[in-house]
Design a protein around this motif. Structure first.
Motif, PDB file in Angstrom:
ATOM      1  N   TRP A 159      -8.511   9.445   9.589  1.00 10.98           N
ATOM      2  CA  TRP A 159      -7.874  10.202   8.527  1.00 10.98           C
ATOM      3  C   TRP A 159      -6.373  10.277   8.761  1.00 10.98           C
ATOM      4  CZ3 TRP A 159     -10.052  12.675   4.278  1.00 10.98           C
ATOM      5  CH2 TRP A 159     -11.455  12.676   4.232  1.00 10.98           C
ATOM      6  N   GLU A 160      -5.609  10.142   7.686  1.00 12.99           N
ATOM      7  CA  GLU A 160      -4.171  10.391   7.724  1.00 12.99           C
ATOM      8  C   GLU A 160      -3.916  11.696   6.992  1.00 12.99           C
ATOM      9  OE1 GLU A 160       0.057   8.331   6.376  1.00 12.99           O
ATOM     10  OE2 GLU A 160      -1.778   7.765   5.340  1.00 12.99           O
ATOM     11  N   VAL A 161      -3.008  12.501   7.509  1.00 14.34           N
ATOM     12  CA  VAL A 161      -2.490  13.662   6.787  1.00 14.34           C
ATOM     13  C   VAL A 161      -1.040  13.316   6.492  1.00 14.34           C
ATOM     14  CG1 VAL A 161      -1.994  16.124   6.859  1.00 14.34           C
ATOM     15  CG2 VAL A 161      -4.040  15.236   8.011  1.00 14.34           C
ATOM     16  N   ALA A 162      -0.668  13.350   5.211  1.00 17.84           N
ATOM     17  CA  ALA A 162       0.668  12.886   4.853  1.00 17.84           C
ATOM     18  C   ALA A 162       1.308  13.742   3.776  1.00 17.84           C
ATOM     19  CB  ALA A 162       0.602  11.432   4.366  1.00 17.84           C
ATOM     20  N   TRP A 163       2.614  13.859   3.901  1.00 15.93           N
ATOM     21  CA  TRP A 163       3.437  14.422   2.845  1.00 15.93           C
ATOM     22  C   TRP A 163       4.343  13.307   2.366  1.00 15.93           C
ATOM     23  CZ3 TRP A 163       8.885  15.013   3.105  1.00 15.93           C
ATOM     24  CH2 TRP A 163       9.453  15.583   1.947  1.00 15.93           C
ATOM     25  N   ASN A 164       4.322  13.070   1.059  1.00 18.01           N
ATOM     26  CA  ASN A 164       5.189  12.077   0.444  1.00 18.01           C
ATOM     27  C   ASN A 164       6.082  12.833  -0.539  1.00 18.01           C
ATOM     28  OD1 ASN A 164       6.274  10.107  -1.329  1.00 18.01           O
ATOM     29  ND2 ASN A 164       4.631   8.690  -0.802  1.00 18.01           N
TER      30      ASN A 164
END
Length: 143
Positions: free
Chosen positions: A124-129
């Motif tokens: 899993w990736e946790v990302a803010w774009n």
């Protein structure tokens, strides 16, 4: 609390041009963020991205031999609305037994990202774009 959402599925492509052409032949529409080295397709639910497998391994903080040890070449993503949420969600994941493979850090593309494995080695990736757009339910519409 970790939001119950899947915003993006990334397939680690061994041959990106060939895999991309397959989805194009299916008639799937690409988003504007697609480039020569990355493809993103709209689906009826989450976004589907194609990324070179070796770069995905590097981005997730994994070595090539981890594909033998459980990494399936696919990542699921939880995209969040604020950069600090990446850090707090990773701490929540760590608290419940997730294995963090990449600590939260600023990404070369301008966002913030981290990776973890669940107990069965699903990545899993946790990302803010900073350019992501969400609907009222928290589903990512574009980035």
């Amino acid at each position: 609390m970790v939001p119950a959402r899947v915003s993006l599925i990334t397939i680690g492509a061994r041959d990106l041009p060939s895999l991309r052409a397959f989805y194009q032949r299916l008639g799937w529409a690409e988003t504007d963020v697609s480039s020569d080295s990355y493809a993103v397709f709209r689906t009826a639910g989450v976004l589907l991205s194609l990324f070179p497998l070796q770069e995905l391994l590097h981005d997730a903080g994994l070595s090539a031999d981890e594909t033998v040890q459980g990494f399936k070449g696919i990542t699921l993503a939880i995209n969040v609305e604020q950069p600090e949420q990446v850090d707090s969600l990773i701490e929540a994941v760590r608290t419940v037994g997730g294995r963090v493979t990449r600590e939260p850090s600023d990404a070369f593309w301008g966002g913030r990202t981290a990776y973890f494995f669940d107990p069965e080695n699903n990545a899993w990736e946790v990302a803010w774009n900073p350019t992501a757009v969400f609907d009222e339910r928290g589903a990512m519409l574009s980035f």
